[in-house]
Design an enzyme around this catalytic site. Structure first.
Site, PDB file in Angstrom:
ATOM      1  N   HIS A   1      -9.286 -12.516 -39.695  1.00  0.00           N
ATOM      2  CA  HIS A   1      -8.617 -11.227 -39.881  1.00  0.00           C
ATOM      3  C   HIS A   1      -8.808 -10.657 -41.279  1.00  0.00           C
ATOM      4  O   HIS A   1      -8.683  -9.443 -41.478  1.00  0.00           O
ATOM      5  CB  HIS A   1      -7.125 -11.360 -39.584  1.00  0.00           C
ATOM      6  CG  HIS A   1      -6.800 -11.425 -38.122  1.00  0.00           C
ATOM      7  ND1 HIS A   1      -6.923 -12.587 -37.388  1.00  0.00           N
ATOM      8  CD2 HIS A   1      -6.367 -10.474 -37.249  1.00  0.00           C
ATOM      9  CE1 HIS A   1      -6.584 -12.349 -36.134  1.00  0.00           C
ATOM     10  NE2 HIS A   1      -6.246 -11.082 -36.020  1.00  0.00           N
ATOM     11  N   GLY A   2      -9.075 -11.487 -42.246  1.00  0.00           N
ATOM     12  CA  GLY A   2      -9.255 -10.962 -43.589  1.00  0.00           C
ATOM     13  C   GLY A   2      -9.533 -12.066 -44.594  1.00  0.00           C
ATOM     14  O   GLY A   2      -9.172 -13.227 -44.383  1.00  0.00           O
TER      15      GLY A   2
END
Length: 491
Positions: free
Chosen positions: A321-322
Site C-alpha cells: 500500500h505504500g
C-alpha cells in the site's frame, strides 16, 4: 488526471463506448478491441506521457517471457525467476528505493521519483501471468488480448488486480459480447452509484477527517467525541471512496460488455477479520494468498508456520500500500488479528453450541469488535507519524476533556453541525453501511458468461429516475466543489 476529472464521464467514456459499439456492430470485434487498446494507452498517456514507454516495455517483456516459459519447458524456471525479479526490481526502484535508502540516509542517491500510475497493479497482474504460464494455465496467447488485459483503462488506475482467467477470454475475437439495453442500463446505473459514493459521500466526509487527523499530527489533546468522529469519518471515507471506485471500474467495463471481478463486497458487514479480508480489496487478497501465502507453504507445514506465513503475507500486503513504516504496522496489525481469529475459531469457538453461534447477539458482538478494530487500524493507516497515532488513539478515551474554544471556532464538522451531531450522523451512516445491500446485490451483478441473459435485475422507471437524480447530484457536486483523487490512486 483524466480518471479523476469530469471529462472522463462526460467526454472520454461516452465517446469510447459509442465508437466501440459501432465497430463491433458494423465491423467486427477485433476492431473494437483495437479501439480499446488505443483508448487505454491514450488514457495512460494523458497522465504522464514519458511513463507510457515504461508500461509498454513492461507489457512486451512480460509477454515475451510468458511465451518463452510456455515454449521452452527446460529453461522455464530460470525465465520465470528472471521475469519476477525484473518486475519486482522495477516496482522496487520506483516505489521503495527512497524508503529503503532513507533508512541509511542515502535517499539522495535516487532523487525525487514520481510513482508511475498503476505500477503496483500491473506489476502484480503480470507476475501472476508468468507464474500461471509456468503451470500451463494460460489459454489465450494472443498479444492483442494480453495488451488489453494489462492496460484496460477501467481497471488500470486502481484495480481490481485482474487475473488473466477473468478477462483474457472476453478479449478474444471468438467470445460473444452482448451489448443490449439492459447491459448498458446496468453499466450506467453502477457508474452513477459509484460516482455518488465518491463525490457526494466520501468527499463530503473528507474535510472533517482531514481536520481531525491534522490535529493529531500537531499533537493536540483531542476529546473522545472528536477522536471517534474523526476516525470513523475516515473509516467511512475510505470505504465509500474505494467502493465508489470499484463500482465505476465495473460499470465502465460493462459499458463495453466486459465483466470485471468484484473487488469490494460490503467489508463493513464482516463479523470477523477473516471475513473482512474476503470482502476488502478481494483481488489483492486473492493474489497474496495464491502467489505468496500458498507458495511459502500455506497451511501445509503446521500451525506455527501457517501463522508465520500469514504474518509475512500481511506485512508485505501492508507494504504494497505504500513505502512507509506506517503501512507495515497496519499490515502487521491485520496479520496479528488474523492469527488471533484463526486461533479463536480453532480453540474457543468450536466449544460454543450451533444455536449460540447462530444467534443475533453473538453475530452483533463479533461485528462490533471487528468494526472497532478496523477503525483503530485505519487510524494507523491514515496517520502521518507515531505522534498522530498516539494522539488519536489516546483521544478515543479522553471522555473528560472538552473541546477548546479554538477547536470549536476552527472546527470542520459534518454538514456544518456541532461535534456531537457530527458523531451521531457518522454513527447513522455506519448503520446504513451495515444494513443496506451493496451495488452488486441491487443489480445482481456477478461475473459470468453474460450479464444481460443471466442477471435477475430488471431496469424500469424507478431505476431510471433514481439513476438520473444521483447523477445530477453528483455532477452538480463536482462542478461546484471539484473532485478529489481516489485514495487508492496513490497505492
Amino acid at each position: 488526471m483524466l480518471f479523476n476529472s469530469l471529462e472522463y464521464l462526460l467526454v472520454f467514456l461516452p465517446i469510447m463506448a459509442i465508437a466501440y459499439y459501432f465497430l463491433i456492430r458494423k465491423v467486427n470485434k477485433v476492431a473494437g478491441i483495437n479501439l480499446l487498446i488505443i483508448g487505454s494507452l491514450f488514457f495512460y498517456t494523458w497522465w504522464k506521457v514519458e511513463y507510457l514507454a515504461l508500461l509498454m516495455s513492461s507489457i512486451v517483456l512480460n509477454y515475451v517471457a510468458g511465451q518463452a516459459i510456455m515454449k521452452y519447458k527446460g529453461i522455464s524456471k530460470p525465465i520465470l525467476v528472471f521475469g519476477i525479479v525484473l518486475n519486482l526490481a522495477t516496482l522496487g526502484y520506483y516505489k521503495y528505493s527512497g524508503f529503503f535508502l532513507g533508512m541509511f540516509d542515502y535517499e539522495h542517491l535516487v532523487g525525487s521519483i514520481v510513482l508511475p500510475l498503476a505500477i503496483s497493479f500491473f506489476t502484480f497482474q503480470q507476475i501472476a501471468y508468468l507464474v500461471d504460464a509456468k503451470q500451463n494455465k494460460i489459454e489465450d496467447n494472443s498479444f492483442r488480448s494480453y495488451v488489453l488485459f494489462v492496460a484496460f483503462f477501467p481497471q488500470l488506475v486502481s484495480g481490481p488486480i485482474v487475473h488473466h482467467k477473468d478477462v483474457l477470454q472476453q478479449f478474444s475475437k471468438d467470445y460473444r459480447i452482448l451489448l443490449d439495453s439492459k447491459t448498458i442500463a446496468a453499466a450506467i446505473t453502477i457508474i452513477a452509484i459509484g460516482l455518488f459514493k465518491k463525490v457526494v459521500i466520501a468527499d463530503s466526509l473528507a474535510p472533517h477527517a482531514n481536520w481531525v487527523f491534522e490535529l493529531g499530527n500537531q499533537g493536540a489533546v483531542i476529546p473522545a467525541v472528536l477522536a471517534w468522529s474523526g476516525s470513523l469519518c475516515y473509516t467511512l471515507q475510505i470505504y465509500f471512496d474505494f467502493s465508489g471506485y470499484s463500482d465505476i471500474a465495473i460499470g465502465s467495463a460493462l459499458l463495453f460488455g466486459i465483466q470485471l471481478p468484484i473487488n469490494f463486497n460490503s467489508p463493513y458487514k464482516s463479523a470477523s477479520i477473516i471475513d473482512f479480508w474476503r470482502r476488502w480489496h478481494i483481488t489483492l487478497s486473492t493474489f497474496l494468498k495464491d502467489y505468496l501465502y500458498i507458495p511459502m507453504g500455506g497451511n501445509r507445514h503446521g500451525e506455527f508456520n501457517r501463522h508465520l506465513f500469514l504474518m509475512i503475507t500481511m506485512l508485505l500486503g501492508g507494504l504494497w500500500h505504500g513505502a512507509g513504516w506506517i503501512y507495515v504496522i497496519w499490515g502487521g496489525m491485520h496479520g496479528f488479528a488474523l492469527v488471533i481469529n484463526h486461533l479463536y475459531r480453532k480453540k474457543i469457538a468450536i466449544h460454543f453450541t450451533d444455536q449460540f453461534r447462530g444467534g443475533q447477539t453473538y453475530h452483533l458482538t463479533n461485528w462490533l469488535i471487528t468494526f472497532i478494530f478496523v477503525n483503530l487500524t485505519f487510524i494507523v493507516f491514515r496517520s502521518e507519524s507515531l505522534l498522530s497515532i498516539t494522539t488519536l488513539t489516546t483521544g478515543l478515551f479522553e471522555f473528560t476533556t472538552g473541546m477548546t474554544d479554538a477547536m470549536v471556532d476552527k472546527g470542520v464538522f459534518i454538514l456544518g453541525t456541532s461535534p456531537l451531531v457530527s458523531l451521531v450522523l457518522i454513527g447513522l451512516l455506519c448503520l446504513v453501511v451495515k444494513a443496506l445491500p451493496n451495488t452488486q446485490q441491487i443489480l445482481d451483478y456477478k461475473p459470468r458468461e453474460n450479464f444481460s441473459e443471466q442477471a435477475k435485475w430488471q431496469p424500469g422507471i424507478v431505476f431510471a429516475v433514481t439513476t438520473g437524480i444521483i447523477l445530477i447530484i453528483s455532477l452538480y457536486k463536482i462542478i461546484g466543489n471539484g473532485y478529489s483523487e481516489f485514495i487508492y490512486r496513490f497505492f
